[in-house]
Scaffold this motif. Sequence first.
Motif, mmCIF file in Angstrom:
data_model
loop_
_atom_site.group_PDB
_atom_site.id
_atom_site.type_symbol
_atom_site.label_atom_id
_atom_site.label_comp_id
_atom_site.label_asym_id
_atom_site.label_seq_id
_atom_site.Cartn_x
_atom_site.Cartn_y
_atom_site.Cartn_z
ATOM 1 N N ILE A 1 0.841 -1.212 0.000
ATOM 2 C CA ILE A 1 0.000 0.000 0.000
ATOM 3 C C ILE A 1 0.867 1.249 0.000
ATOM 4 C CG2 ILE A 1 -1.621 1.340 1.393
ATOM 5 C CD1 ILE A 1 -2.911 -1.326 2.201
ATOM 6 N N GLY A 2 1.921 1.243 0.810
ATOM 7 C CA GLY A 2 2.829 2.394 0.846
ATOM 8 C C GLY A 2 3.516 2.610 -0.486
ATOM 9 N N LEU A 3 3.950 1.537 -1.119
ATOM 10 C CA LEU A 3 4.606 1.639 -2.421
ATOM 11 C C LEU A 3 3.647 2.171 -3.484
ATOM 12 C CD1 LEU A 3 7.170 1.139 -4.038
ATOM 13 C CD2 LEU A 3 6.358 -1.179 -4.460
ATOM 14 N N MET A 4 2.401 1.694 -3.461
ATOM 15 C CA MET A 4 1.414 2.197 -4.422
ATOM 16 C C MET A 4 1.117 3.679 -4.191
ATOM 17 S SD MET A 4 -1.287 -0.873 -5.187
ATOM 18 C CE MET A 4 -1.685 -1.247 -3.492
ATOM 19 N N ALA A 5 1.083 4.115 -2.945
ATOM 20 C CA ALA A 5 0.844 5.530 -2.653
ATOM 21 C C ALA A 5 1.994 6.390 -3.155
ATOM 22 C CB ALA A 5 0.649 5.727 -1.149
ATOM 23 N N VAL A 6 3.225 5.932 -2.995
ATOM 24 C CA VAL A 6 4.382 6.687 -3.478
ATOM 25 C C VAL A 6 4.369 6.763 -4.998
ATOM 26 C CG1 VAL A 6 6.905 6.621 -3.667
ATOM 27 C CG2 VAL A 6 5.815 6.265 -1.460
ATOM 28 N N VAL A 7 4.070 5.662 -5.668
ATOM 29 C CA VAL A 7 4.025 5.652 -7.131
ATOM 30 C C VAL A 7 2.901 6.560 -7.638
ATOM 31 C CG1 VAL A 7 3.520 4.179 -9.134
ATOM 32 C CG2 VAL A 7 5.139 3.416 -7.393
ATOM 33 N N ALA A 8 1.732 6.517 -6.995
ATOM 34 C CA ALA A 8 0.619 7.386 -7.414
ATOM 35 C C ALA A 8 0.968 8.861 -7.211
ATOM 36 C CB ALA A 8 -0.644 7.031 -6.629
ATOM 37 N N ALA A 9 1.614 9.187 -6.090
ATOM 38 C CA ALA A 9 2.019 10.583 -5.857
ATOM 39 C C ALA A 9 3.044 11.027 -6.886
ATOM 40 C CB ALA A 9 2.582 10.726 -4.443
ATOM 41 N N LEU A 10 3.966 10.153 -7.250
ATOM 42 C CA LEU A 10 4.960 10.483 -8.256
ATOM 43 C C LEU A 10 4.311 10.705 -9.620
ATOM 44 C CD1 LEU A 10 7.986 10.780 -8.896
ATOM 45 C CD2 LEU A 10 8.015 8.344 -9.395
ATOM 46 N N LEU A 11 3.369 9.847 -9.988
ATOM 47 C CA LEU A 11 2.672 10.009 -11.268
ATOM 48 C C LEU A 11 1.863 11.307 -11.316
ATOM 49 C CD1 LEU A 11 1.450 6.385 -12.028
ATOM 50 C CD2 LEU A 11 3.189 7.694 -13.231
ATOM 51 N N LEU A 12 1.165 11.640 -10.232
ATOM 52 C CA LEU A 12 0.400 12.887 -10.206
ATOM 53 C C LEU A 12 1.314 14.104 -10.251
ATOM 54 C CD1 LEU A 12 -2.455 12.055 -7.690
ATOM 55 C CD2 LEU A 12 -2.608 12.315 -10.164
ATOM 56 N N THR A 13 2.465 14.030 -9.602
ATOM 57 C CA THR A 13 3.416 15.140 -9.648
ATOM 58 C C THR A 13 3.937 15.341 -11.062
ATOM 59 O OG1 THR A 13 4.067 14.732 -7.364
ATOM 60 C CG2 THR A 13 5.588 16.009 -8.708
ATOM 61 N N VAL A 14 4.301 14.265 -11.729
ATOM 62 C CA VAL A 14 4.790 14.368 -13.110
ATOM 63 C C VAL A 14 3.689 14.889 -14.022
ATOM 64 C CG1 VAL A 14 5.586 12.997 -15.081
ATOM 65 C CG2 VAL A 14 6.600 12.653 -12.833
ATOM 66 N N ALA A 15 2.456 14.447 -13.823
ATOM 67 C CA ALA A 15 1.343 14.921 -14.653
ATOM 68 C C ALA A 15 1.092 16.413 -14.434
ATOM 69 C CB ALA A 15 0.085 14.118 -14.340
ATOM 70 N N CYS A 16 1.185 16.891 -13.193
ATOM 71 C CA CYS A 16 0.977 18.318 -12.913
ATOM 72 C C CYS A 16 2.094 19.172 -13.504
ATOM 73 C CB CYS A 16 0.862 18.551 -11.412
ATOM 74 S SG CYS A 16 -0.677 17.929 -10.728
ATOM 75 N N VAL A 17 3.335 18.712 -13.378
ATOM 76 C CA VAL A 17 4.459 19.457 -13.962
ATOM 77 C C VAL A 17 4.327 19.501 -15.480
ATOM 78 C CG1 VAL A 17 6.959 19.382 -14.318
ATOM 79 C CG2 VAL A 17 6.020 19.043 -12.041
ATOM 80 N N THR A 18 3.910 18.402 -16.078
ATOM 81 C CA THR A 18 3.708 18.368 -17.529
ATOM 82 C C THR A 18 2.584 19.317 -17.949
ATOM 83 O OG1 THR A 18 4.476 16.086 -17.599
ATOM 84 C CG2 THR A 18 3.207 16.856 -19.485
ATOM 85 N N ALA A 19 1.510 19.393 -17.173
ATOM 86 C CA ALA A 19 0.408 20.303 -17.499
ATOM 87 C C ALA A 19 0.859 21.757 -17.437
ATOM 88 C CB ALA A 19 -0.766 20.068 -16.547
ATOM 89 N N VAL A 20 1.659 22.119 -16.439
ATOM 90 C CA VAL A 20 2.173 23.491 -16.348
ATOM 91 C C VAL A 20 3.114 23.780 -17.518
ATOM 92 C CG1 VAL A 20 3.602 25.060 -14.976
ATOM 93 C CG2 VAL A 20 1.878 23.657 -13.857
ATOM 94 N N TYR A 21 3.950 22.813 -17.883
ATOM 95 C CA TYR A 21 4.868 22.988 -19.018
ATOM 96 C C TYR A 21 4.097 23.188 -20.321
ATOM 97 C CZ TYR A 21 8.471 21.946 -22.455
ATOM 98 O OH TYR A 21 9.319 22.016 -23.523
ATOM 99 N N LEU A 22 3.044 22.411 -20.530
ATOM 100 C CA LEU A 22 2.247 22.568 -21.752
ATOM 101 C C LEU A 22 1.509 23.907 -21.764
ATOM 102 C CD1 LEU A 22 0.863 18.957 -22.200
ATOM 103 C CD2 LEU A 22 2.679 20.089 -23.495
#
Length: 194
Positions: free
Chosen positions: A57-78
């Motif tokens: 569960i902890g590993l899935m939470a870290v991976v989900a947070a990382l994916l959302l962070t990358v998606a938000c940074v990509t949205a700001v870049y676009l």
Amino acid sequence: MSASTGCGQDAAAARAAGGRGLVRSRSREPGARRGLGGWWPRLSPAAEEGQTLLLGIGLMAVVAALLLTVACVTAVYLDLKRLTSLADSAAAAAARGVGADTYYSGAVSSAGAVPGALTDAAVGMAAAEDVSAQASLVGLEEVAVLQAHASGGDTAVVTLAARSRPPFLPWGVLPSEGFEITATSTARVVVAGP
């Protein structure tokens, strides 16, 4: 002194001899494994099951947070790339503002500008018109012309600002109004020879 056979007796003998009582037994129990602190008893698979679930569960939470962070940074870049494209368009429209009638009129202004030279007022007006015509097409919030001026009479410089709000952040919970992004673009008037 007689030889001791158990760990507790070894510790008592060490304390009696002036030691700290940190003597470990050399014998190990069946199923024990070596760890950093010595021999540890092996846990049964049923006892480890809940620990593995928590780790997963902890590993899935870290991976989900990382994916959302990358998606938000990509949205700001676009959003920044869209704003840069809009700034390029506004600067090009301002540079095109030098029409044939103003270029070939031959009149020198009272400020000493040569015929066909860009002025701050003309660049600002052309940039504002272009931004107002295209701002709704780029999908950004609060698009505004921060600065629009002529540099050297042949270059239009336009700086735009907007607000980027990545879609994956809970904006109702966060007190932020989004991220302010700026883009600057230049366009130069080039006179082609005959």
